[in-house]
Design an enzyme around this catalytic site. Sequence first.
Site, short mmCIF file in Angstrom:
data_model
loop_
_atom_site.label_atom_id
_atom_site.label_comp_id
_atom_site.label_asym_id
_atom_site.label_seq_id
_atom_site.Cartn_x
_atom_site.Cartn_y
_atom_site.Cartn_z
N GLY A 1 -0.37 -4.93 0.80
CA GLY A 1 -1.57 -4.76 -0.24
C GLY A 1 -1.49 -5.64 -1.52
N ALA B 1 0.74 -1.12 -0.13
CA ALA B 1 -0.06 -0.03 -0.06
C ALA B 1 0.81 1.23 -0.04
CB ALA B 1 -0.83 0.11 1.32
#
Length: 297
Positions: free
Chosen positions: A148, A105
């Site tokens: 992520g 992320a």
Amino acid sequence: MASVGAVTRILLGKNVLNTSRVAALSNTGLVKFYSAAPSYENIKTKVVGSKKNVGLIQLYRPKALNALCKPLFQELGQAVKAFDADDSISAIIITGNEKAFAAGADIKEMQNNSYSTNQKAGFLQEWEDVSNCGKPIIAAVNGFALGGGCELAMLCDIIYAGEKAKFGQPEINIGTIPGAGGTQRLPRYVGKSKAMEIVLTGNFIDAHEAEKMGLVSRVFPVDKLLEETIKLAERIGTHSPLIVKMAKQAVNQAYETNLKAGLQYEKSIFYGTFATADRKEGMTAFIEKRPPNFKNE
């Protein structure tokens, strides 16, 4: 429509898929470019495959190793929903580049978030657009799939990996934990002990280890990954889209319930296929020793 060469330059420009590779795929009919393709800033979309029935989404933040920011995921969700609604598309591929599928992320984006802002904004809510897709989604992972990025790969239905791919959930290193499914989906792929090891150490695993664990279906040379993933999507595309969707629902149910309830759900879906024209056509074609002509009905 513009020529393939002209549109290639328009769509790729700085694109991480090198032009010689794109030209090779174009000549085989595996990739089709559109001058009127949707305009995105953080992803690129194409229709690929010899029958032009596979939607390809390429994450495109090369300077940030495809770090997953909110604008990227909003665009990804839009692209997934558009391909899911397109009857000409049988399956969807999500990929990155040779350096990174997605290296996590965007930390800068969420550094100043608080508990209350996360709650009020529904932080990570956009991820549901991918998980809610009815059509099969295949992750083609080269390079880093961390944090992520690993969670996005696990959102997909099948993961193919290049031999240099690296997977991991390193959130523990920055004082947090996975928040988009890493602690929930990973144990379902690899079991509790391996998931605990990955999550609690932050260590990376390579593609072959990921395949051995069951996280990855198959591993290919880096330059063959996309081609092989397209072949898989095309193979899925030879079947009834309606039945494929029902099969995906049934397999996913195995992760949502206990065995007894799952078996009952499977049986109800199985019975349901007998209400479709494609089930009748499939069995009739088998008996008549001919290819089926599915109508998605």
